[in-house]
Motif scaffolding. Sequence first.
Motif, mmCIF file in Angstrom:
data_model
loop_
_atom_site.group_PDB
_atom_site.id
_atom_site.type_symbol
_atom_site.label_atom_id
_atom_site.label_comp_id
_atom_site.label_asym_id
_atom_site.label_seq_id
_atom_site.Cartn_x
_atom_site.Cartn_y
_atom_site.Cartn_z
ATOM 1 N N ASP A 1 0.740 -1.254 0.014
ATOM 2 C CA ASP A 1 -0.206 -0.012 -0.145
ATOM 3 C C ASP A 1 0.798 1.350 -0.037
ATOM 4 O O ASP A 1 0.428 2.246 -0.419
ATOM 5 C CB ASP A 1 -0.972 0.063 1.259
ATOM 6 N N THR A 2 1.956 1.253 0.368
ATOM 7 C CA THR A 2 3.092 2.346 0.586
ATOM 8 C C THR A 2 4.307 2.342 -0.299
ATOM 9 O O THR A 2 4.919 3.370 -0.414
ATOM 10 C CB THR A 2 3.404 2.497 2.002
ATOM 11 N N ALA A 3 4.330 1.259 -0.800
ATOM 12 C CA ALA A 3 5.683 1.329 -1.754
ATOM 13 C C ALA A 3 5.812 2.304 -2.707
ATOM 14 O O ALA A 3 7.099 2.865 -2.787
ATOM 15 C CB ALA A 3 5.904 -0.228 -2.295
ATOM 16 N N GLU A 4 4.911 2.297 -3.365
ATOM 17 C CA GLU A 4 4.765 3.480 -4.620
ATOM 18 C C GLU A 4 5.330 4.973 -4.013
ATOM 19 O O GLU A 4 6.136 5.666 -4.232
ATOM 20 C CB GLU A 4 3.760 3.483 -5.406
ATOM 21 N N THR A 5 4.470 5.203 -2.952
ATOM 22 C CA THR A 5 4.768 6.512 -2.302
ATOM 23 C C THR A 5 6.167 6.623 -1.565
ATOM 24 O O THR A 5 6.942 7.662 -1.881
ATOM 25 C CB THR A 5 3.886 6.613 -1.252
ATOM 26 N N ALA A 6 6.774 5.572 -0.837
ATOM 27 C CA ALA A 6 8.017 5.724 -0.383
ATOM 28 C C ALA A 6 9.118 5.576 -1.399
ATOM 29 O O ALA A 6 10.203 6.262 -1.326
ATOM 30 C CB ALA A 6 8.046 4.282 0.442
ATOM 31 N N SER A 7 8.755 5.077 -2.563
ATOM 32 C CA SER A 7 9.684 5.118 -3.585
ATOM 33 C C SER A 7 9.992 6.546 -3.950
ATOM 34 O O SER A 7 11.224 6.832 -4.770
ATOM 35 C CB SER A 7 9.357 4.335 -4.782
ATOM 36 N N ARG A 8 9.194 7.515 -3.927
ATOM 37 C CA ARG A 8 9.497 8.981 -4.326
ATOM 38 C C ARG A 8 10.049 9.677 -3.281
ATOM 39 O O ARG A 8 10.485 10.789 -3.416
ATOM 40 C CB ARG A 8 8.218 9.711 -4.698
ATOM 41 N N LEU A 9 10.781 9.136 -2.259
ATOM 42 C CA LEU A 9 11.334 9.777 -1.338
ATOM 43 C C LEU A 9 12.805 9.163 -1.142
ATOM 44 O O LEU A 9 13.128 7.961 -1.407
ATOM 45 C CB LEU A 9 10.824 9.470 0.273
ATOM 46 N N THR A 10 13.732 10.421 -0.970
ATOM 47 C CA THR A 10 15.234 9.913 -1.056
ATOM 48 C C THR A 10 15.730 10.663 0.266
ATOM 49 O O THR A 10 15.416 11.744 0.612
ATOM 50 C CB THR A 10 15.869 10.447 -2.302
ATOM 51 N N LEU A 11 16.384 9.832 0.966
ATOM 52 C CA LEU A 11 16.735 10.157 2.446
ATOM 53 C C LEU A 11 18.258 10.180 2.372
ATOM 54 O O LEU A 11 19.071 9.530 2.105
ATOM 55 C CB LEU A 11 16.325 9.023 3.385
#
Length: 250
Positions: free
Chosen positions: A133-143
């Motif tokens: 449910d969250t993989a696509e959103t998390a993929s747009r984050l660079t830490l």
Amino acid sequence: MHPIPLITPTPHTLPDYARHPALAVADTPSASGLYLAAEEQGIVLHRVGDKGAVWVDFTAGAAQHRRLHGGGELLAKAVGRSKQPTVWDATGGLGRDSFVLAGLGLNVHIFERHPAVYCLLADGLARALLHSDTAETASRLTLHHADAAEYMPRLAAEIGRPQVVYLDPMYPERRKSAAVKKEMAFFHELVGTAQNDAALLDTALATATARVVVKRPRLGDFLCGRKPDYQYTGKSTRFDVYNGSGSCQT
């Protein structure tokens, strides 16, 4: 900075983000103070003798509610979502606003300098990447594990400047929730309250091509006493917006 204990029965399984000289792997916590623990739900921040705990979970709780039922409209307006900007969040913390922005389809770079907070945030993002449910959103984050005021100019020279830099400086929490108060108490103890807001704001203004967005309490003072170019105000929070160095807005 004193090393922060990281309690785990299996140190050989720790991910790279949990391996830092400021995180001291141990079997048991110290007699007092804060410590991290590798537990079933992830890496968790505790205080000895306290029942409270803090961890980053983008798949449940408030993050899940915002993902399923909306939220972040004012933040979206403040960063200019309609123009699909790249956003650099210079004050990562627990990453909640960054995750909301990523959920709106924006690419976000997050900067967090404190090794324990970085570990918590990296752990939450790693689990979000594994959740359907969250993989696509998390993929747009660079830490990035870095001091934003020092690192943003270097990164901008390497990959280009962002349209928006977002700042959420630590300030006294006014909400009455016991859980929120506990969380803020842990963070104040962990990272302290001293921060060079002026240096961070100056760097943000020199880095952003369109705008710098600063989150403040609705009735709070301007950051460093600098009046913004315009504002978006909600019931308890407002976003002060400053035109970036490449902006022609008025």
